[in-house]
Motif scaffolding. Structure first.
Motif, PDB file in Angstrom:
ATOM      1  N   PHE A  38       0.814  -1.227   0.000  1.00  0.00           N
ATOM      2  CA  PHE A  38       0.000   0.000   0.000  1.00  0.00           C
ATOM      3  C   PHE A  38       0.845   1.274   0.000  1.00  0.00           C
ATOM      4  O   PHE A  38       0.298   2.367  -0.081  1.00  0.00           O
ATOM      5  CB  PHE A  38      -0.953   0.073   1.205  1.00  0.00           C
ATOM      6  CG  PHE A  38      -1.888  -1.074   1.352  1.00  0.00           C
ATOM      7  CD1 PHE A  38      -2.900  -1.293   0.428  1.00  0.00           C
ATOM      8  CD2 PHE A  38      -1.761  -1.950   2.416  1.00  0.00           C
ATOM      9  CE1 PHE A  38      -3.772  -2.355   0.567  1.00  0.00           C
ATOM     10  CE2 PHE A  38      -2.632  -3.017   2.565  1.00  0.00           C
ATOM     11  CZ  PHE A  38      -3.633  -3.225   1.640  1.00  0.00           C
ATOM     12  N   ILE A  39       2.177   1.138   0.099  1.00  0.00           N
ATOM     13  CA  ILE A  39       3.008   2.345   0.215  1.00  0.00           C
ATOM     14  C   ILE A  39       4.067   2.453  -0.874  1.00  0.00           C
ATOM     15  O   ILE A  39       4.711   3.500  -1.011  1.00  0.00           O
ATOM     16  CB  ILE A  39       3.691   2.436   1.588  1.00  0.00           C
ATOM     17  CG1 ILE A  39       4.734   1.332   1.747  1.00  0.00           C
ATOM     18  CG2 ILE A  39       2.682   2.381   2.719  1.00  0.00           C
ATOM     19  CD1 ILE A  39       5.666   1.542   2.910  1.00  0.00           C
ATOM     20  N   LEU A  88      -0.985   6.147  -2.966  1.00  0.00           N
ATOM     21  CA  LEU A  88      -0.260   5.371  -1.971  1.00  0.00           C
ATOM     22  C   LEU A  88      -0.241   6.055  -0.608  1.00  0.00           C
ATOM     23  O   LEU A  88      -0.231   7.289  -0.508  1.00  0.00           O
ATOM     24  CB  LEU A  88       1.188   5.151  -2.430  1.00  0.00           C
ATOM     25  CG  LEU A  88       1.387   4.369  -3.738  1.00  0.00           C
ATOM     26  CD1 LEU A  88       2.856   4.383  -4.125  1.00  0.00           C
ATOM     27  CD2 LEU A  88       0.882   2.933  -3.607  1.00  0.00           C
ATOM     28  N   ALA A  89      -0.210   5.235   0.435  1.00  0.00           N
ATOM     29  CA  ALA A  89       0.035   5.719   1.789  1.00  0.00           C
ATOM     30  C   ALA A  89       1.560   5.905   1.948  1.00  0.00           C
ATOM     31  O   ALA A  89       2.325   5.349   1.172  1.00  0.00           O
ATOM     32  CB  ALA A  89      -0.493   4.702   2.797  1.00  0.00           C
ATOM     33  N   ALA A  94      -8.023   5.722   0.305  1.00  0.00           N
ATOM     34  CA  ALA A  94      -7.676   6.323  -0.990  1.00  0.00           C
ATOM     35  C   ALA A  94      -7.469   5.272  -2.077  1.00  0.00           C
ATOM     36  O   ALA A  94      -7.973   5.415  -3.196  1.00  0.00           O
ATOM     37  CB  ALA A  94      -6.423   7.186  -0.843  1.00  0.00           C
ATOM     38  N   ALA A  95      -6.707   4.214  -1.781  1.00  0.00           N
ATOM     39  CA  ALA A  95      -6.434   3.189  -2.789  1.00  0.00           C
ATOM     40  C   ALA A  95      -7.719   2.512  -3.251  1.00  0.00           C
ATOM     41  O   ALA A  95      -7.902   2.245  -4.449  1.00  0.00           O
ATOM     42  CB  ALA A  95      -5.462   2.151  -2.223  1.00  0.00           C
ATOM     43  N   SER A 145      -0.358  -9.688  -3.805  1.00  0.00           N
ATOM     44  CA  SER A 145      -0.070  -9.241  -2.442  1.00  0.00           C
ATOM     45  C   SER A 145      -1.117  -8.239  -1.938  1.00  0.00           C
ATOM     46  O   SER A 145      -2.302  -8.551  -1.920  1.00  0.00           O
ATOM     47  CB  SER A 145       1.348  -8.659  -2.386  1.00  0.00           C
ATOM     48  OG  SER A 145       1.752  -8.417  -1.070  1.00  0.00           O
ATOM     49  N   THR A 146      -0.702  -7.017  -1.608  1.00  0.00           N
ATOM     50  CA  THR A 146      -1.696  -6.025  -1.188  1.00  0.00           C
ATOM     51  C   THR A 146      -2.532  -5.546  -2.371  1.00  0.00           C
ATOM     52  O   THR A 146      -3.640  -5.040  -2.174  1.00  0.00           O
ATOM     53  CB  THR A 146      -1.017  -4.831  -0.495  1.00  0.00           C
ATOM     54  OG1 THR A 146       0.086  -4.379  -1.280  1.00  0.00           O
ATOM     55  CG2 THR A 146      -0.526  -5.221   0.894  1.00  0.00           C
ATOM     56  N   GLY A 147      -2.020  -5.706  -3.584  1.00  0.00           N
ATOM     57  CA  GLY A 147      -2.844  -5.427  -4.759  1.00  0.00           C
ATOM     58  C   GLY A 147      -3.969  -6.437  -4.881  1.00  0.00           C
ATOM     59  O   GLY A 147      -5.076  -6.117  -5.326  1.00  0.00           O
TER      60      GLY A 147
END
Length: 347
Positions: free
Chosen positions: A122-123, A152-153, A160-161, A192-194
């Motif tokens: 996420f970053i 992104l954070a 937001a994402a 992954s986070t995606g």
């Protein structure tokens, strides 16, 4: 004369040497310390061993530049993956423009349309860091891939994402004709986070009644958050807490940055899709996990929960590979692309 030479020396130092020293410092910072455990490499495929050596600094999430510098080493190889065309464009989003990259096969359409969300905790990450995966998906499946450069954070923490991801789905649904969509249905995918984002927007689309998503492709997904009970629920979190690219420490940092302004929502299904009370009627699911990955057990738990809710699920664990193995030249990565093609061909 001496003063003149002195000032010339200072000038040369300032103009030439200082920039070189600065560049050397930045390079060392980008490359980072190799903090992998040599003993764990014996468990992995040879191609995966080399990947772990190169990507071990991913555990340090304090430097986005470091991640980008490492990931971009793969870009020249990615450009050799032949496809038809790529197009960079920006669409309107809830907080400004959302950059997209649209990958088109060599073959004439119509196409399956895959909306792809990159990993990176996420970053980090973006269109460039996941160029290889997007190209291979196009080459192997014949689908048109829309890769999303969501916010992104920590600059843009949750949600937001998710907002950008859902806005992209709506845009794709309203541009099916120009995208030459084969069957007026969209496919969401991510790693992954995606993959977390893909799973979340699939649930969001179901709740809102639009757009229609036919399938979801989840590659070693994060489906729950890092928390005190994570090791109890998911033993792989402790079993592979360090030494295999993704670490328990980095996961903790990722989620803290992502939920910077929303710690009270850590069990919200928009953050942790496995926490949803109703997973019925979600899209047909393709989900793969890696043996040596702290996220392995929560990914497999999500697959099981989907099955129990009546969702058709193909789930497979690949042995002897770590998290992010789709960026390697392993047999597991090659087999996954082939399985995705079969999954898309199924009715």
């Amino acid at each position: 004369m001496k003063n003149t030479l002195k000032w010339v020396g200072i000038l040369i130092f300032g103009i030439i040497l200082l920039p070189l020293l600065a560049a050397l410092f930045i390079y060392k910072k980008a490359v980072g310390k190799r903090d992998y455990d040599p003993e764990v490499l014996d468990n992995l495929e040879e191609a995966a061993q080399d990947y772990v050596k190169k990507k071990a600094p991913l555990s340090d999430v304090d430097s986005r530049y470091k991640y980008m510098r490492l990931a971009e080493k793969a870009i020249p190889a990615a450009k050799q993956i032949e496809i038809g065309d790529t197009e960079d464009k920006k669409i309107d989003g809830p907080a400004g423009k959302i950059p997209l990259r649209i990958y088109t096969p060599k073959e004439e359409g119509p196409y399956d349309i895959i909306i792809y969300f990159h990993g990176g905790g996420f970053i980090t990450g973006g269109l460039q860091t996941h160029d290889t995966i997007a190209r291979k998906l196009v080459q192997k499946t014949g689908a048109r891939v829309v890769s999303v450069d969501y916010r992104l954070a920590p600059e843009n923490p949750f949600p937001a994402a998710i907002e950008d991801a859902y806005a992209t789905l709506l845009w794709a649904a309203s541009h099916r004709t120009s995208l030459r969509n084969k069957n007026d249905q969209l496919i969401v995918a991510g790693d992954s986070t995606g993959a977390n984002i893909a799973a979340v927007v699939a649930q969001l689309a179901k709740a809102k009644g639009q757009p229609e998503i036919s399938k979801q492709i989840l590659l070693y997904p994060a489906t729950d958050i890092f928390s005190r009970d994570a090791s109890v629920l998911y033993p792989s979190m402790d079993e592979f807490s360090e030494g295999y690219v993704l670490t328990k420490e980095s996961l903790d940092k990722y989620f803290k940055l992502y939920l910077r302004n929303a710690t009270d929502r850590k069990y919200d299904p928009l953050v942790a899709p496995i926490r949803s009370k109703d997973l019925s009627d979600l899209p047909k699911t393709f989900l793969v996990t890696a043996e040596y990955d702290p996220l392995r057990d929560q990914g497999e738990a999500y697959a099981e929960k989907l099955k129990n809710a009546g969702v058709p699920v193909f789930a497979k664990r690949f042995d002897k590979v770590p998290h992010d193995f789709m960026n390697t030249e392993t047999a597991a990565a090659e087999e996954t692309y082939n399985l995705i093609q079969e999954f898309l061909d199924e009715k």
